[in-house]
Scaffold this motif. Structure first.
Motif, PDB file in Angstrom:
ATOM      1  N   GLY A 148      82.876  20.923  87.459  1.00 21.41           N
ATOM      2  CA  GLY A 148      83.029  22.084  87.640  1.00 21.41           C
ATOM      3  C   GLY A 148      81.615  22.879  88.700  1.00 21.41           C
ATOM      4  N   GLY A 149      81.998  23.763  89.862  1.00 22.48           N
ATOM      5  CA  GLY A 149      80.758  25.034  89.793  1.00 22.48           C
ATOM      6  C   GLY A 149      80.109  24.831  90.725  1.00 22.48           C
ATOM      7  N   VAL A 150      79.984  26.517  91.429  1.00 23.93           N
ATOM      8  CA  VAL A 150      80.037  26.711  93.344  1.00 23.93           C
ATOM      9  C   VAL A 150      79.217  25.857  94.183  1.00 23.93           C
ATOM     10  CG1 VAL A 150      79.721  28.950  92.300  1.00 23.93           C
ATOM     11  CG2 VAL A 150      77.511  28.535  93.140  1.00 23.93           C
ATOM     12  N   HIS A 151      79.289  26.153  95.344  1.00 21.43           N
ATOM     13  CA  HIS A 151      79.002  24.378  96.093  1.00 21.43           C
ATOM     14  C   HIS A 151      77.390  25.585  96.142  1.00 21.43           C
ATOM     15  CE1 HIS A 151      82.953  24.667  98.528  1.00 21.43           C
ATOM     16  NE2 HIS A 151      82.189  25.864  98.036  1.00 21.43           N
ATOM     17  N   GLY A 152      76.499  23.704  96.024  1.00 19.62           N
ATOM     18  CA  GLY A 152      75.001  23.899  95.633  1.00 19.62           C
ATOM     19  C   GLY A 152      74.240  23.757  95.066  1.00 19.62           C
ATOM     20  N   THR A 153      74.643  23.118  93.732  1.00 20.69           N
ATOM     21  CA  THR A 153      74.449  22.798  92.493  1.00 20.69           C
ATOM     22  C   THR A 153      74.379  21.871  92.029  1.00 20.69           C
ATOM     23  OG1 THR A 153      77.223  23.342  91.207  1.00 20.69           O
ATOM     24  CG2 THR A 153      75.580  25.680  91.326  1.00 20.69           C
ATOM     25  N   GLY A 154      74.532  20.672  92.913  1.00 19.22           N
ATOM     26  CA  GLY A 154      74.043  19.490  92.404  1.00 19.22           C
ATOM     27  C   GLY A 154      75.202  19.160  91.631  1.00 19.22           C
ATOM     28  N   THR A 178      77.414  16.832  92.888  1.00 14.50           N
ATOM     29  CA  THR A 178      77.789  15.326  93.335  1.00 14.50           C
ATOM     30  C   THR A 178      76.593  14.466  93.025  1.00 14.50           C
ATOM     31  OG1 THR A 178      78.655  16.044  95.547  1.00 14.50           O
ATOM     32  CG2 THR A 178      77.306  13.689  95.778  1.00 14.50           C
ATOM     33  N   THR A 179      75.049  14.785  93.155  1.00 17.13           N
ATOM     34  CA  THR A 179      74.250  14.386  92.293  1.00 17.13           C
ATOM     35  C   THR A 179      73.855  13.699  91.041  1.00 17.13           C
ATOM     36  OG1 THR A 179      72.343  14.956  93.827  1.00 17.13           O
ATOM     37  CG2 THR A 179      71.294  14.354  92.104  1.00 17.13           C
ATOM     38  N   TYR A 180      74.474  15.209  90.565  1.00 18.56           N
ATOM     39  CA  TYR A 180      74.839  14.425  89.197  1.00 18.56           C
ATOM     40  C   TYR A 180      76.029  13.854  88.434  1.00 18.56           C
ATOM     41  CZ  TYR A 180      75.803  16.170  84.024  1.00 18.56           C
ATOM     42  OH  TYR A 180      76.311  15.755  82.581  1.00 18.56           O
ATOM     43  N   SER A 181      76.734  13.940  89.418  1.00 19.20           N
ATOM     44  CA  SER A 181      77.659  12.902  89.366  1.00 19.20           C
ATOM     45  C   SER A 181      77.401  11.218  89.056  1.00 19.20           C
ATOM     46  CB  SER A 181      79.047  12.957  90.290  1.00 19.20           C
ATOM     47  OG  SER A 181      79.696  13.907  89.468  1.00 19.20           O
ATOM     48  N   LYS A 182      76.913  11.422  90.366  1.00 20.95           N
ATOM     49  CA  LYS A 182      75.798   9.607  90.972  1.00 20.95           C
ATOM     50  C   LYS A 182      74.984   9.282  89.938  1.00 20.95           C
ATOM     51  CE  LYS A 182      77.393  10.105  95.732  1.00 20.95           C
ATOM     52  NZ  LYS A 182      77.152  10.422  97.093  1.00 20.95           N
ATOM     53  N   GLU A 183      73.688   9.772  89.031  1.00 25.04           N
ATOM     54  CA  GLU A 183      72.792  10.054  88.996  1.00 25.04           C
ATOM     55  C   GLU A 183      73.241   9.875  87.452  1.00 25.04           C
ATOM     56  OE1 GLU A 183      69.794  11.620  89.815  1.00 25.04           O
ATOM     57  OE2 GLU A 183      69.400  11.093  91.879  1.00 25.04           O
ATOM     58  N   ILE A 184      73.542  10.511  87.148  1.00 25.50           N
ATOM     59  CA  ILE A 184      74.183  10.348  84.922  1.00 25.50           C
ATOM     60  C   ILE A 184      75.682  10.278  84.655  1.00 25.50           C
ATOM     61  CG2 ILE A 184      74.310  12.449  83.374  1.00 25.50           C
ATOM     62  CD1 ILE A 184      71.582  12.274  84.428  1.00 25.50           C
ATOM     63  N   LEU A 185      76.385  10.936  85.521  1.00 20.55           N
ATOM     64  CA  LEU A 185      77.701  10.335  84.569  1.00 20.55           C
ATOM     65  C   LEU A 185      78.233   8.801  85.374  1.00 20.55           C
ATOM     66  CD1 LEU A 185      79.695  14.066  85.662  1.00 20.55           C
ATOM     67  CD2 LEU A 185      79.294  13.166  83.611  1.00 20.55           C
ATOM     68  N   SER A 186      78.040   8.765  86.610  1.00 23.25           N
ATOM     69  CA  SER A 186      78.630   7.239  87.014  1.00 23.25           C
ATOM     70  C   SER A 186      77.607   6.152  86.117  1.00 23.25           C
ATOM     71  CB  SER A 186      78.180   6.966  88.665  1.00 23.25           C
ATOM     72  OG  SER A 186      76.696   6.716  88.463  1.00 23.25           O
ATOM     73  N   ALA A 211      78.302  23.104  86.724  1.00 20.39           N
ATOM     74  CA  ALA A 211      77.160  22.778  86.932  1.00 20.39           C
ATOM     75  C   ALA A 211      76.657  24.597  87.206  1.00 20.39           C
ATOM     76  CB  ALA A 211      77.026  21.785  87.735  1.00 20.39           C
ATOM     77  N   GLU A 212      75.140  25.008  86.883  1.00 20.27           N
ATOM     78  CA  GLU A 212      74.974  26.272  86.926  1.00 20.27           C
ATOM     79  C   GLU A 212      73.095  25.313  87.672  1.00 20.27           C
ATOM     80  OE1 GLU A 212      77.260  29.703  85.213  1.00 20.27           O
ATOM     81  OE2 GLU A 212      75.634  28.738  84.183  1.00 20.27           O
ATOM     82  N   ILE A 213      72.283  26.621  88.483  1.00 18.44           N
ATOM     83  CA  ILE A 213      71.569  26.192  88.480  1.00 18.44           C
ATOM     84  C   ILE A 213      70.894  27.786  88.387  1.00 18.44           C
ATOM     85  CG2 ILE A 213      71.156  24.058  89.590  1.00 18.44           C
ATOM     86  CD1 ILE A 213      70.953  25.125  92.136  1.00 18.44           C
ATOM     87  N   PRO A 214      69.068  28.104  89.220  1.00 18.08           N
ATOM     88  CA  PRO A 214      69.347  29.570  88.911  1.00 18.08           C
ATOM     89  C   PRO A 214      69.775  30.485  90.742  1.00 18.08           C
ATOM     90  CG  PRO A 214      66.927  27.747  87.461  1.00 18.08           C
ATOM     91  CD  PRO A 214      68.503  27.202  88.520  1.00 18.08           C
ATOM     92  N   ASN A 215      69.259  30.935  89.609  1.00 13.08           N
ATOM     93  CA  ASN A 215      70.439  31.496  91.878  1.00 13.08           C
ATOM     94  C   ASN A 215      69.085  31.525  92.431  1.00 13.08           C
ATOM     95  OD1 ASN A 215      72.410  32.251  89.914  1.00 13.08           O
ATOM     96  ND2 ASN A 215      72.100  34.418  90.545  1.00 13.08           N
ATOM     97  N   GLU A 216      68.067  32.114  92.161  1.00 13.69           N
ATOM     98  CA  GLU A 216      66.913  32.205  93.945  1.00 13.69           C
ATOM     99  C   GLU A 216      66.931  30.512  94.012  1.00 13.69           C
ATOM    100  OE1 GLU A 216      62.189  31.688  94.292  1.00 13.69           O
ATOM    101  OE2 GLU A 216      62.965  32.418  91.884  1.00 13.69           O
ATOM    102  N   GLN A 217      67.402  29.083  93.499  1.00 17.25           N
ATOM    103  CA  GLN A 217      67.539  28.283  94.268  1.00 17.25           C
ATOM    104  C   GLN A 217      68.751  27.310  94.650  1.00 17.25           C
ATOM    105  OE1 GLN A 217      65.416  25.461  94.906  1.00 17.25           O
ATOM    106  NE2 GLN A 217      66.788  24.480  95.846  1.00 17.25           N
ATOM    107  N   LEU A 218      69.999  28.102  93.594  1.00  8.91           N
ATOM    108  CA  LEU A 218      70.822  27.696  94.243  1.00  8.91           C
ATOM    109  C   LEU A 218      70.958  28.654  95.600  1.00  8.91           C
ATOM    110  CD1 LEU A 218      74.303  27.489  94.387  1.00  8.91           C
ATOM    111  CD2 LEU A 218      74.668  29.658  92.662  1.00  8.91           C
ATOM    112  N   GLN A 219      70.763  30.002  96.276  1.00 12.12           N
ATOM    113  CA  GLN A 219      70.583  30.628  97.267  1.00 12.12           C
ATOM    114  C   GLN A 219      69.555  29.978  98.462  1.00 12.12           C
ATOM    115  OE1 GLN A 219      71.665  34.233  98.642  1.00 12.12           O
ATOM    116  NE2 GLN A 219      71.417  33.085 100.329  1.00 12.12           N
ATOM    117  N   LYS A 220      68.897  28.891  98.479  1.00 12.13           N
ATOM    118  CA  LYS A 220      67.893  28.587  99.324  1.00 12.13           C
ATOM    119  C   LYS A 220      69.219  27.286  99.504  1.00 12.13           C
ATOM    120  CE  LYS A 220      63.050  29.050  97.504  1.00 12.13           C
ATOM    121  NZ  LYS A 220      62.320  28.138  96.529  1.00 12.13           N
ATOM    122  N   ASN A 221      69.576  26.453  98.243  1.00 13.59           N
ATOM    123  CA  ASN A 221      70.014  25.115  98.913  1.00 13.59           C
ATOM    124  C   ASN A 221      72.312  25.721  99.872  1.00 13.59           C
ATOM    125  OD1 ASN A 221      69.064  23.588  96.896  1.00 13.59           O
ATOM    126  ND2 ASN A 221      70.512  23.866  95.369  1.00 13.59           N
TER     127      ASN A 221
END
Length: 312
Positions: free
Chosen positions: A146-152, A154-162, A246-256
């Motif tokens: 889980g995680g809010v939109h823009g936290t990456g 899908t990328t984490y799924s494809k590059e790590i969990l897969s 999944a969480e990322i710094p809010n500054e980067q999240l806002q950009k996303n």
């Protein structure tokens, strides 16, 4: 599509049957698209003991192949490099389902007198064998990420969990597939209806894939731009074995989020992230399933180490 009999050392057969090994490496494989693999356990077993349903066959340069399979190849990187010494490319068969034969078979039962050096084609009836087999169940068969939109996520799924052998799919994609329709807007007007569809879609997806990651949310933005918590009952029915947030710094999240013109959020970003986190904590507590918070902005090495430790 073709089926093959594959020779596998007993040590690795056990890892395949436990779900630890979802990728089987080979230097050479037939060019034909593969559907099933009959797994022949070499000496001292010397019997066909399982059937693997093929998800796909990867054919990549070695660095790429390792990066896509490191978590579920069942071997160390040093052994991987030794096995593929003097090769530029390698193959990896990815299994999406494994069946263990109730009664292991001698090669003579399929009119073969010698074990395959690597593999040979099999033209017999596979489905009859599956009917007298047991579908294996793995330890962490369903993970919810889980995680809010823009936290990456899908990328984490494809590059790590897969790379741990998981088939990763978003909740929204499963809902679209099950409904047979496409909805571009990320907000939904009938959240409860969508969760009913999602649960049915997950059950269907799990029948085809023994290691699954669902990429979704603990709360979701409604048509008015406000987050609504996904019901605890949905997660109880889903029955995940592990939870990731999944969480990322809010500054980067806002950009996303600024790049997503279709997103409309009627509360502050801080409050949105906080609500997601609080609901994730509550879900974990109520259903008694451990949760791991991940910062997807960490280095890949850190993400891999954290993931590996959590999956054990």
């Amino acid at each position: 599509m073709k089926n093959i009999v594959l020779s596998v050392h007993p040590e690795y057969v056990e890892k395949i049957l436990s779900g630890e090994k979802s990728f089987e490496y080979r230097k050479e494989l037939p060019k034909d698209e593969l559907e099933y693999v009959l797994i022949y356990s070499t000496s001292p077993i010397q019997k066909i003991v399982a059937i693997g349903v093929v998800d796909c066959v990867l054919h990549e340069k070695l660095n790429t192949l390792w990066n896509k399979t490191f978590g579920a190849g069942g071997i160390e990187e040093s052994f991987f490099k030794s096995y593929f010494r003097n090769k530029e490319y390698g193959y990896a068969i990815k299994f999406k389902q494994i069946y263990k034969l109730n009664s292991p078979m001698d090669l003579k039962s399929i009119n073969c007198n010698y074990p395959p050096q690597s593999y040979f084609f099999y033209n017999g009836e596979i489905k009859k064998l599956i009917r007298v087999s047991k579908k294996i169940q793995v330890k962490n068969k369903l993970i919810f990420l889980g995680g809010v939109h823009g936290t990456g996520k899908t990328t984490y799924s494809k590059e790590i969990l897969s790379a741990y052998g998981y088939n990763c799919v978003s909740a929204s994609e499963l809902i679209r597939q099950y409904k047979g329709e496409v909805n571009i807007n990320k907000t939904v007007s009938k959240i409860e209806d969508n969760q009913v569809v999602l649960l049915a879609a997950i059950k269907k997806y799990q029948k085809e894939n023994y290691k699954v990651v669902i990429d979704g949310h603990f709360c979701i933005i409604n048509a008015k731009g406000f987050p609504e918590n996904i019901s605890i009952e949905v997660f109880k029915e889903m029955k995940p074995k592990l939870l990731f947030l999944a969480e990322i710094p809010n500054e980067q999240l806002q950009k996303n989020l600024n790049k997503r013109a279709e997103m409309r959020i009627s509360i502050s970003l801080n409050d949105f992230v906080l609500q997601e986190h609080q609901q994730a904590d509550l879900v974990s507590k109520e259903i008694g399933i451990p949760m791991k918070v991940i910062n997807t902005f960490n280095t890949k090495k850190t993400l891999i180490n954290d993931c590996s430790n959590f999956l054990q």
